[in-house]
Design an enzyme around this catalytic site. Structure first.
Site, PDB file in Angstrom:
ATOM      1  CG  ASN A  54      -6.230 -68.436 -11.105  1.00  0.00           C
ATOM      2  OD1 ASN A  54      -5.696 -69.549 -11.067  1.00  0.00           O
ATOM      3  ND2 ASN A  54      -5.638 -67.369 -11.589  1.00  0.00           N
ATOM      4  CG  HIS A  91      -4.475 -70.643 -15.929  1.00  0.00           C
ATOM      5  ND1 HIS A  91      -4.716 -71.345 -14.775  1.00  0.00           N
ATOM      6  CD2 HIS A  91      -4.200 -69.366 -15.554  1.00  0.00           C
ATOM      7  CE1 HIS A  91      -4.594 -70.528 -13.740  1.00  0.00           C
ATOM      8  NE2 HIS A  91      -4.285 -69.322 -14.185  1.00  0.00           N
ATOM      9  CB  CYS A 129      -1.170 -70.026 -13.533  1.00  0.00           C
ATOM     10  SG  CYS A 129      -1.688 -68.909 -12.242  1.00  0.00           S
TER      11      CYS A 129
HETATM   12  O1  UT7 Z   1      -3.579 -66.853 -13.046  1.00  0.00           O
HETATM   13  C1  UT7 Z   1      -2.496 -66.007 -13.197  1.00  0.00           C
HETATM   14  C2  UT7 Z   1      -2.793 -64.959 -14.118  1.00  0.00           C
HETATM   15  N1  UT7 Z   1      -3.788 -64.044 -13.599  1.00  0.00           N
HETATM   16  C3  UT7 Z   1      -4.685 -63.567 -14.424  1.00  0.00           C
HETATM   17  O2  UT7 Z   1      -4.717 -63.991 -15.545  1.00  0.00           O
HETATM   18  C4  UT7 Z   1      -5.571 -62.441 -13.960  1.00  0.00           C
HETATM   19  C5  UT7 Z   1      -5.620 -61.374 -15.016  1.00  0.00           C
HETATM   20  N2  UT7 Z   1      -6.403 -60.192 -14.660  1.00  0.00           N
HETATM   21  C6  UT7 Z   1      -7.718 -60.199 -14.495  1.00  0.00           C
HETATM   22  O3  UT7 Z   1      -8.358 -61.228 -14.543  1.00  0.00           O
HETATM   23  C7  UT7 Z   1      -8.422 -58.873 -14.324  1.00  0.00           C
HETATM   24  O4  UT7 Z   1      -7.517 -57.842 -14.616  1.00  0.00           O
HETATM   25  C8  UT7 Z   1      -9.016 -58.659 -12.905  1.00  0.00           C
HETATM   26  C9  UT7 Z   1     -10.195 -59.596 -12.700  1.00  0.00           C
HETATM   27  C10 UT7 Z   1      -7.968 -58.885 -11.855  1.00  0.00           C
HETATM   28  C11 UT7 Z   1      -9.536 -57.226 -12.797  1.00  0.00           C
HETATM   29  O5  UT7 Z   1     -10.507 -56.987 -13.809  1.00  0.00           O
HETATM   30  P1  UT7 Z   1     -10.375 -55.704 -14.741  1.00  0.00           P
HETATM   31  O6  UT7 Z   1     -11.515 -55.727 -15.651  1.00  0.00           O
HETATM   32  O7  UT7 Z   1      -8.997 -55.689 -15.353  1.00  0.00           O
HETATM   33  O8  UT7 Z   1     -10.572 -54.538 -13.700  1.00  0.00           O
HETATM   34  P2  UT7 Z   1      -9.619 -53.289 -13.433  1.00  0.00           P
HETATM   35  O9  UT7 Z   1      -8.453 -53.704 -12.604  1.00  0.00           O
HETATM   36  O10 UT7 Z   1      -9.379 -52.573 -14.706  1.00  0.00           O
HETATM   37  O11 UT7 Z   1     -10.554 -52.400 -12.553  1.00  0.00           O
HETATM   38  C12 UT7 Z   1     -11.750 -51.779 -13.099  1.00  0.00           C
HETATM   39  C13 UT7 Z   1     -12.480 -51.101 -11.960  1.00  0.00           C
HETATM   40  C14 UT7 Z   1     -11.574 -50.223 -11.077  1.00  0.00           C
HETATM   41  O12 UT7 Z   1     -12.335 -49.119 -10.635  1.00  0.00           O
HETATM   42  P3  UT7 Z   1     -12.195 -47.689 -11.351  1.00  0.00           P
HETATM   43  O13 UT7 Z   1     -10.742 -47.328 -11.232  1.00  0.00           O
HETATM   44  O14 UT7 Z   1     -12.610 -47.911 -12.769  1.00  0.00           O
HETATM   45  O15 UT7 Z   1     -13.113 -46.831 -10.555  1.00  0.00           O
HETATM   46  C15 UT7 Z   1     -11.262 -51.117  -9.911  1.00  0.00           C
HETATM   47  O16 UT7 Z   1     -10.963 -50.394  -8.745  1.00  0.00           O
HETATM   48  O17 UT7 Z   1     -13.030 -52.094 -11.097  1.00  0.00           O
HETATM   49  C16 UT7 Z   1     -12.564 -51.879  -9.751  1.00  0.00           C
HETATM   50  N3  UT7 Z   1     -12.415 -53.160  -9.118  1.00  0.00           N
HETATM   51  C17 UT7 Z   1     -13.420 -53.771  -8.475  1.00  0.00           C
HETATM   52  N4  UT7 Z   1     -14.686 -53.389  -8.232  1.00  0.00           N
HETATM   53  C18 UT7 Z   1     -15.460 -54.270  -7.550  1.00  0.00           C
HETATM   54  C19 UT7 Z   1     -11.315 -53.956  -9.086  1.00  0.00           C
HETATM   55  N5  UT7 Z   1     -11.592 -55.086  -8.406  1.00  0.00           N
HETATM   56  C20 UT7 Z   1     -12.892 -54.986  -8.012  1.00  0.00           C
HETATM   57  C21 UT7 Z   1     -13.744 -55.838  -7.294  1.00  0.00           C
HETATM   58  N6  UT7 Z   1     -15.013 -55.438  -7.084  1.00  0.00           N
HETATM   59  N7  UT7 Z   1     -13.346 -57.024  -6.819  1.00  0.00           N
END
Ligand code: UT7
Length: 329
Positions: A282, A252, A112
C-alpha cells in the site's frame, strides 16, 4: 470543455523489502502476509531519498512522454501524507527541480484518497478555462512514518508514486464524474498521533513512538469495503451504466481481500479489476496513479473505454471517479 489524461508515469524506488526480510524484523511470516493481504514485497526509498525526489522523477517522465517543456506546465498538485517538510510544500520543491517556472502548485492531504481528490481539483481548475494543463501526482514515502517494530502496519505499506498530465479537450472523453466524501469522525482509526500542532514533537512523543502510523486495521477494513463499494455502485447508477460497461476498475491497493470484496459487491468480474498490490503493498496516495500508469503501458484501455477509480483512506476520506479514456500524447 472536458479534462483528459494525456500522459502517465510512475516511480518505484529500487530497494525491495520482501516478506522474508520482514520475517527477520518482526513476528510475522510470508504465509500470513500473503494470505491476509496479498502482498509479497514492497519497495522503500534509499536513505536520503524523499517524496519530492520521487515526484520530480514522475514529473520529468510526464514531460518526456508528452513532449511538453517545463515552462508549459500551469499547475502542479501533489497528493501526499509524507511531504519532505511541513513547510514548504512538496509541489514547490518539485516545481523548482523540474524548472516549471510558470507553474503554481500545492500539496493536498487526503491519505489514500489523495490522488482522486487531487485529480478532481486539477480537472475543475482546467475546466474553468484559466489553465491549460496540470501535473497531478500521488506519492508517499510511507517508510518515513512506519514503525518497523509494529507488525500491524509495517507489513502493509510501501513507498512509491505515480502521476498524470491532464489537459483541456473538446472531445467527449476525460474525467466524466466523481463522488468524493469525508467523514472526520473516523479520524482516530488511522492516524499519526504526534508531530503536528496537536502534539508537537518532543522527547516524550518520540519515546512513545507517536510519530508512526497507528491503524485499527479491522475497523478500517470494514469501512474500506463498504464505502468504496457504495460510491462505486452509486457512480455507475448515476451515469446510467451497468458494471459490465466498466472496462477497468482500479481500486486503492490496500489489501487483496478488500479489493476482492469491493469488486464482488459492485458486481465486477475479476478480469475487470486491476491488481498490483503483490508487488508494491500500500503506497497510500501512490497506489492509484501507479496502477493507472501500469494499465496504460499494458494497453489495457483503448480510447473511449470506461475506467472506474475508487479509494478509501484516513480521515476517513473516500471516493470514486469515472473516466472515459482518451488519447495519450
Ligand atoms: O490504505 C488505507 C486503508 N488501510 C486499509 O485499508 C487496511 C485495512 N486493514 C487490513 O488490511 C487488515 O485489517 C490488516 C492486514 C491490517 C490486518 O489483517 P486482519 O485479517 O484484519 O488481522 P487482525 O488484525 O484481525 O489480526 C488477526 C491475528 C491477530 O492475532 P490473534 O489476536 O488472532 O492471536 C494479530 O495479532 O493476526 C495477528 N497479526 C499478525 N500475525 C502475523 C496481525 N498482524 C500480523 C502480522 N503477522 N503481520
Amino acid at each position: 470543455m472536458n479534462t483528459t489524461i494525456t500522459a502517465t508515469a510512475k516511480y518505484i524506488p529500487e530497494k525491495i523489502l520482501s516478506n522474508f526480510d520482514l520475517e527477520k524484523i518482526v513476528d510475522t511470516t510470508d504465509d500470513w502476509i500473503k494470505s491476509r493481504t496479498g502482498i509479497t514485497k514492497r519497495h522503500i526509498v534509499q536513505e536520503g531519498e524523499a517524496t519530492s525526489d520521487m515526484c520530480a522523477n514522475i514529473a520529468k517522465k510526464l514531460l518526456k512522454s508528452s513532449g511538453k517543456t517545463p515552462e508549459e506546465i500551469d499547475i502542479i498538485i501533489i497528493a501526499t501524507s509524507t511531504p519532505d517538510h511541513f513547510v514548504v510544500s512538496t509541489a514547490a520543491i518539485v516545481q523548482d527541480k523540474i524548472g516549471a517556472i510558470n507553474a503554481w502548485g500545492y500539496d493536498l492531504t487526503a491519505a489514500c484518497t489523495g490522488f482522486i481528490f487531487a485529480l478532481e481539483t486539477g480537472a475543475r481548475l482546467i475546466e474553468s478555462g484559466k489553465y491549460k494543463n496540470a501535473i497531478i501526482i500521488g506519492a508517499d514515502t510511507m517508510s518515513s512514518i512506519i514503525d518497523y517494530k509494529d507488525r500491524n502496519t509495517c507489513v502493509i505499506f510501501g513507498d512509491g508514486g505515480g502521476g498524470v498530465l491532464i489537459e483541456q479537450t473538446d472531445d467527449d472523453y476525460g474525467i466524466i464524474d466523481s463522488i468524493l466524501k469525508t467523514d472526520g469522525s473516523g479520524n482516530q482509526f488511522l492516524t499519526v498521533p504526534a508531530g503536528g500542532s496537536r502534539k508537537p514533537a518532543s522527547e516524550t512523543t518520540v519515546k512513545q513512538r507517536l510519530h508512526y502510523v497507528y491503524q485499527d486495521g479491522k475497523t478500517v477494513f470494514k469501512y474500506a469495503v463498504n464505502r468504496m463499494s457504495e460510491v462505486s455502485k452509486e457512480i455507475i447508477e448515476k451515469n446510467k451504466l451497468s458494471s459490465h460497461d466498466i472496462k477497468l476498475f482500479i481500486p486503492h491497493q490496500a489489501n487483496q481481500r478488500i479489493i476482492d470484496a469491493t469488486a464482488r459487491k459492485c458486481g465486477l468480474d475479476l478480469d475487470q479489476v486491476f491488481v498490483n498490490i503483490d508487488k508494491y503493498g500500500n503506497t497510500t496516495a501512490g497506489t492509484i496513479p501507479i496502477a493507472i500508469d501500469e494499465a496504460n503501458k499494458m494497453n489495457l484501455l483503448e480510447s473511449g473505454e470506461l475506467l472506474l477509480l475508487a479509494a478509501f483512506g484516513g480521515g476517513f476520506t473516500w471516493g470514486s471517479m469515472l473516466i472515459r479514456w482518451g488519447k495519450m500524447l
